[in-house]
Scaffold this motif. Structure first.
Motif, PDB file in Angstrom:
ATOM      1  N   PRO A  23      -5.470   2.303   5.408  1.00 31.96           N
ATOM      2  CA  PRO A  23      -5.558   3.032   4.501  1.00 31.96           C
ATOM      3  C   PRO A  23      -5.185   4.675   5.535  1.00 31.96           C
ATOM      4  O   PRO A  23      -5.437   4.864   5.237  1.00 31.96           O
ATOM      5  CB  PRO A  23      -7.406   3.203   4.387  1.00 31.96           C
ATOM      6  CG  PRO A  23      -8.014   1.669   4.105  1.00 31.96           C
ATOM      7  CD  PRO A  23      -7.215   1.570   4.932  1.00 31.96           C
ATOM      8  N   ARG A  24      -5.998   3.923   7.183  1.00 27.88           N
ATOM      9  CA  ARG A  24      -5.733   4.922   7.868  1.00 27.88           C
ATOM     10  C   ARG A  24      -4.197   5.368   8.028  1.00 27.88           C
ATOM     11  O   ARG A  24      -3.497   6.165   8.120  1.00 27.88           O
ATOM     12  CB  ARG A  24      -6.085   4.803   8.727  1.00 27.88           C
ATOM     13  CG  ARG A  24      -5.779   6.108   9.972  1.00 27.88           C
ATOM     14  CD  ARG A  24      -7.324   5.852  11.485  1.00 27.88           C
ATOM     15  NE  ARG A  24      -6.624   4.594  11.730  1.00 27.88           N
ATOM     16  CZ  ARG A  24      -6.181   4.401  12.929  1.00 27.88           C
ATOM     17  NH1 ARG A  24      -4.700   5.470  13.157  1.00 27.88           N
ATOM     18  NH2 ARG A  24      -5.887   2.849  13.141  1.00 27.88           N
TER      19      ARG A  24
ATOM     20  N   VAL B 196      -1.774   4.243   5.792  1.00 29.79           N
ATOM     21  CA  VAL B 196      -0.791   4.747   4.795  1.00 29.79           C
ATOM     22  C   VAL B 196      -0.766   6.310   5.144  1.00 29.79           C
ATOM     23  O   VAL B 196      -0.086   7.649   4.901  1.00 29.79           O
ATOM     24  CB  VAL B 196      -1.226   3.925   3.916  1.00 29.79           C
ATOM     25  CG1 VAL B 196      -0.789   4.981   2.618  1.00 29.79           C
ATOM     26  CG2 VAL B 196      -1.135   2.320   3.584  1.00 29.79           C
ATOM     27  N   GLN B 197      -2.551   6.896   5.405  1.00 27.96           N
ATOM     28  CA  GLN B 197      -2.742   8.136   5.796  1.00 27.96           C
ATOM     29  C   GLN B 197      -1.615   8.248   6.269  1.00 27.96           C
ATOM     30  O   GLN B 197      -0.467   9.672   6.133  1.00 27.96           O
ATOM     31  CB  GLN B 197      -4.096   8.224   5.623  1.00 27.96           C
ATOM     32  CG  GLN B 197      -4.069   9.843   5.544  1.00 27.96           C
ATOM     33  CD  GLN B 197      -5.268  10.822   5.602  1.00 27.96           C
ATOM     34  OE1 GLN B 197      -6.338   9.828   6.126  1.00 27.96           O
ATOM     35  NE2 GLN B 197      -5.249  12.364   5.380  1.00 27.96           N
TER      36      GLN B 197
ATOM     37  N   ALA C 120       1.093  -1.498   0.229  1.00 24.50           N
ATOM     38  CA  ALA C 120      -0.331  -0.173  -0.447  1.00 24.50           C
ATOM     39  C   ALA C 120       0.904   1.414  -0.122  1.00 24.50           C
ATOM     40  O   ALA C 120       0.619   2.370  -1.090  1.00 24.50           O
ATOM     41  CB  ALA C 120      -0.959  -0.340   0.951  1.00 24.50           C
TER      42      ALA C 120
ATOM     43  N   ARG D 171      -7.001  -4.205   7.439  1.00 24.78           N
ATOM     44  CA  ARG D 171      -6.851  -4.320   5.845  1.00 24.78           C
ATOM     45  C   ARG D 171      -7.629  -3.224   5.010  1.00 24.78           C
ATOM     46  O   ARG D 171      -7.573  -2.402   4.750  1.00 24.78           O
ATOM     47  CB  ARG D 171      -6.883  -5.560   4.915  1.00 24.78           C
ATOM     48  CG  ARG D 171      -6.110  -5.333   3.169  1.00 24.78           C
ATOM     49  CD  ARG D 171      -6.164  -6.416   2.950  1.00 24.78           C
ATOM     50  NE  ARG D 171      -7.427  -7.652   2.950  1.00 24.78           N
ATOM     51  CZ  ARG D 171      -7.495  -8.747   2.263  1.00 24.78           C
ATOM     52  NH1 ARG D 171      -6.725  -9.348   1.716  1.00 24.78           N
ATOM     53  NH2 ARG D 171      -8.456  -9.581   2.265  1.00 24.78           N
ATOM     54  N   GLU D 172      -9.262  -3.590   5.348  1.00 22.53           N
ATOM     55  CA  GLU D 172     -10.177  -2.431   4.514  1.00 22.53           C
ATOM     56  C   GLU D 172     -10.790  -1.525   5.775  1.00 22.53           C
ATOM     57  O   GLU D 172     -10.793  -0.626   4.789  1.00 22.53           O
ATOM     58  CB  GLU D 172     -11.221  -3.495   5.097  1.00 22.53           C
ATOM     59  CG  GLU D 172     -12.840  -2.585   4.156  1.00 22.53           C
ATOM     60  CD  GLU D 172     -13.920  -4.061   4.556  1.00 22.53           C
ATOM     61  OE1 GLU D 172     -15.262  -3.183   4.372  1.00 22.53           O
ATOM     62  OE2 GLU D 172     -14.140  -5.164   5.081  1.00 22.53           O
ATOM     63  N   HIS D 173     -10.423  -1.636   6.794  1.00 24.39           N
ATOM     64  CA  HIS D 173     -10.872   0.469   7.102  1.00 24.39           C
ATOM     65  C   HIS D 173      -9.528   0.681   7.725  1.00 24.39           C
ATOM     66  O   HIS D 173      -9.990   2.136   8.284  1.00 24.39           O
ATOM     67  CB  HIS D 173     -11.539  -0.924   8.897  1.00 24.39           C
ATOM     68  CG  HIS D 173     -12.831  -1.016   8.321  1.00 24.39           C
ATOM     69  ND1 HIS D 173     -14.313  -0.614   7.426  1.00 24.39           N
ATOM     70  CD2 HIS D 173     -13.237  -2.740   8.588  1.00 24.39           C
ATOM     71  CE1 HIS D 173     -14.445  -1.272   6.963  1.00 24.39           C
ATOM     72  NE2 HIS D 173     -14.755  -2.291   7.707  1.00 24.39           N
TER      73      HIS D 173
END
Length: 231
Positions: free
Chosen positions: A219-220, A222-223, A166, A214-216
């Motif tokens: 992404p946070r 990575v941000q 990611a 992985r779903e929830h």
């Protein structure tokens, strides 16, 4: 750059001694081995005897605390070491570095990446999964974690791979061998630790944690990592 390898271990002081000898034989830098031992370990005396013998070794340190299992133990220890080292890694007590200078290769790649993860060839999963890993410390500092919260033992390597992908910042070094002496490959005997860690209930629960993360959460993570101030 500096590297600290966290090694949660239970019931296998001989394995830890073997890993320490491999560090002495293969490390290029003063890479620190931090053994994480449970205070209820039936082999605690063996671990304490090893720590006593190595008390003057700057590359070796042992922490003893309540049993949390593998994932929570890493999440408890990693944030502290991420403030003291440029990179933090994981090996099991059944890993064994074979390539001289493996730590230098890891650090050189992490320096090139800036932020990222690196892993070597464990001779079982090879490129498929980072069963041992090192990551730049900012990943841990920004997320507060080394592994998904709630994971017990399995699917941690899947999470490291997913995070690296990611971030577009994960490197596999096929010529850097960190052998995984695991019974699945006939390189160790099945013992109580392997049986407990590989139980179906543990695998199912850890897979659910991984999929939810992985779903929830990924992404946070990575941000947070990408938006962190640099320098």
């Amino acid at each position: 750059m500096t590297l600290t390898i966290l090694v949660p271990t239970r019931g296998r002081p001989a394995n830890l001694a073997r890993l320490w000898r491999a560090f002495l034989d293969t490390c290029e830098f003063e890479t620190k081995l931090v053994a994480l031992v449970d205070n209820d370990d039936p082999e605690l005396a063996g671990y304490q005897a090893l720590a006593d013998r190595l008390q003057d070794e700057p590359m070796f340190q042992m922490g003893i605390g309540p049993r949390l299992r593998l994932g929570p133990t890493l999440n408890q220890a990693a944030p502290k070491w991420a403030t003291r080292s440029d990179a933090v890694g994981f090996m099991g007590d059944d890993h064994l570095p074979r390539t001289v200078g493996w730590d230098g290769r890891y650090l050189a790649e992490l320096e090139r990446l800036g932020t990222g993860l690196v892993y070597g060839n464990d001779l079982i999963q090879q490129a498929a999964l980072p069963t041992q890993v090192a990551m730049s410390s900012d990943i841990i500092r920004e997320t507060g974690h080394m592994v998904p919260e709630g994971a017990i033992h399995l699917w941690l390597d899947n999470a490291w791979l997913a995070l690296g992908q990611a971030l577009d910042a994960i490197t596999y070094l096929p010529d850097v061998v960190v052998e995984h002496l695991h019974p699945i490959a006939g390189r160790a005997e099945w013992d109580a630790g392997y049986a407990e860690a590989n139980a179906d209930a543990v695998s199912d629960a850890d897979r659910q944690v991984f999929e939810q993360w992985r779903e929830h959460e990924l992404p946070r993570w990575v941000q947070q990592i990408k938006e962190a101030p640099r320098g």
